[in-house]
Design a protein around this motif. Structure first.
Motif, PDB file in Angstrom:
ATOM      1  N   LEU A  33       8.269  -3.635 -55.862  1.00 59.57           N
ATOM      2  CA  LEU A  33       9.492  -4.117 -55.224  1.00 59.57           C
ATOM      3  C   LEU A  33      10.708  -3.302 -55.670  1.00 59.57           C
ATOM      4  O   LEU A  33      11.606  -3.020 -54.875  1.00 59.57           O
ATOM      5  CB  LEU A  33       9.710  -5.597 -55.527  1.00 59.57           C
ATOM      6  N   SER A  34      10.732  -2.913 -56.944  1.00 57.81           N
ATOM      7  CA  SER A  34      11.830  -2.077 -57.433  1.00 57.81           C
ATOM      8  C   SER A  34      11.823  -0.708 -56.766  1.00 57.81           C
ATOM      9  O   SER A  34      12.882  -0.145 -56.485  1.00 57.81           O
ATOM     10  CB  SER A  34      11.727  -1.903 -58.951  1.00 57.81           C
ATOM     11  N   ILE A  35      10.659  -0.178 -56.508  1.00 62.73           N
ATOM     12  CA  ILE A  35      10.562   1.105 -55.800  1.00 62.73           C
ATOM     13  C   ILE A  35      11.163   0.969 -54.402  1.00 62.73           C
ATOM     14  O   ILE A  35      11.928   1.822 -53.959  1.00 62.73           O
ATOM     15  CB  ILE A  35       9.091   1.573 -55.716  1.00 62.73           C
ATOM     16  N   GLN A  36      10.835  -0.127 -53.744  1.00 62.54           N
ATOM     17  CA  GLN A  36      11.284  -0.327 -52.370  1.00 62.54           C
ATOM     18  C   GLN A  36      12.766  -0.677 -52.288  1.00 62.54           C
ATOM     19  O   GLN A  36      13.492  -0.132 -51.466  1.00 62.54           O
ATOM     20  CB  GLN A  36      10.446  -1.435 -51.716  1.00 62.54           C
ATOM     21  N   MET A  37      13.219  -1.556 -53.142  1.00 60.46           N
ATOM     22  CA  MET A  37      14.568  -2.098 -52.993  1.00 60.46           C
ATOM     23  C   MET A  37      15.634  -1.400 -53.842  1.00 60.46           C
ATOM     24  O   MET A  37      16.806  -1.426 -53.485  1.00 60.46           O
ATOM     25  CB  MET A  37      14.559  -3.584 -53.321  1.00 60.46           C
ATOM     26  N   GLU A  38      15.228  -0.845 -54.988  1.00 61.11           N
ATOM     27  CA  GLU A  38      16.209  -0.271 -55.908  1.00 61.11           C
ATOM     28  C   GLU A  38      16.087   1.243 -56.025  1.00 61.11           C
ATOM     29  O   GLU A  38      16.743   1.844 -56.870  1.00 61.11           O
ATOM     30  CB  GLU A  38      16.045  -0.896 -57.290  1.00 61.11           C
ATOM     31  N   ASN A  39      15.203   1.830 -55.249  1.00 61.17           N
ATOM     32  CA  ASN A  39      14.942   3.269 -55.321  1.00 61.17           C
ATOM     33  C   ASN A  39      14.500   3.725 -56.711  1.00 61.17           C
ATOM     34  O   ASN A  39      14.836   4.816 -57.155  1.00 61.17           O
ATOM     35  CB  ASN A  39      16.160   4.068 -54.853  1.00 61.17           C
ATOM     36  N   PRO A  42       9.123   5.678 -60.522  1.00 60.01           N
ATOM     37  CA  PRO A  42       8.287   5.615 -61.723  1.00 60.01           C
ATOM     38  C   PRO A  42       7.684   6.977 -62.055  1.00 60.01           C
ATOM     39  O   PRO A  42       7.400   7.788 -61.168  1.00 60.01           O
ATOM     40  CB  PRO A  42       7.200   4.609 -61.357  1.00 60.01           C
ATOM     41  N   GLY A  43       7.502   7.190 -63.334  1.00 64.33           N
ATOM     42  CA  GLY A  43       6.870   8.420 -63.800  1.00 64.33           C
ATOM     43  C   GLY A  43       5.361   8.275 -63.856  1.00 64.33           C
ATOM     44  O   GLY A  43       4.800   7.224 -63.508  1.00 64.33           O
TER      45      GLY A  43
END
Length: 86
Positions: A33-39, A42-43
């Protein structure tokens, strides 16, 4: 309250042994969700961690019930042998 109701429904449907794995999956969902909503980007370590979490849950849920029952029976037999030997 809705989340608790959903969780208890999940426990009722799957059983507590399998429902506990939601605790492992929840952080993965949070990262996605953070990838989708907050751009969030992750490494490699984060991707590996998510893969390990999901693989462990898949492996645990895929274990046949007969294999688990056989392991429990073997453990009970070993415990009985130890009790008789004492």
């Amino acid at each position: 309250m809705i989340a608790f109701a959903c969780y208890f429904t999940l426990i009722h449907r799957l059983g507590p042994q399998k429902a506990v794995y939601i605790g492992v999956v929840t952080p993965v969902i949070s990262v996605l969700l953070s990838i989708q909503m907050e751009n969030f980007r992750p490494g490699p370590v984060q991707w590996l961690g998510m893969a390990v979490c999901l693989a462990s849950v898949a492996w645990a849920l895929h274990t046949p019930a007969s294999a688990v029952a056989a392991e429990k029976a073997d453990a009970n037999a070993d415990a009985e042998k130890l009790e008789k030997a004492s």
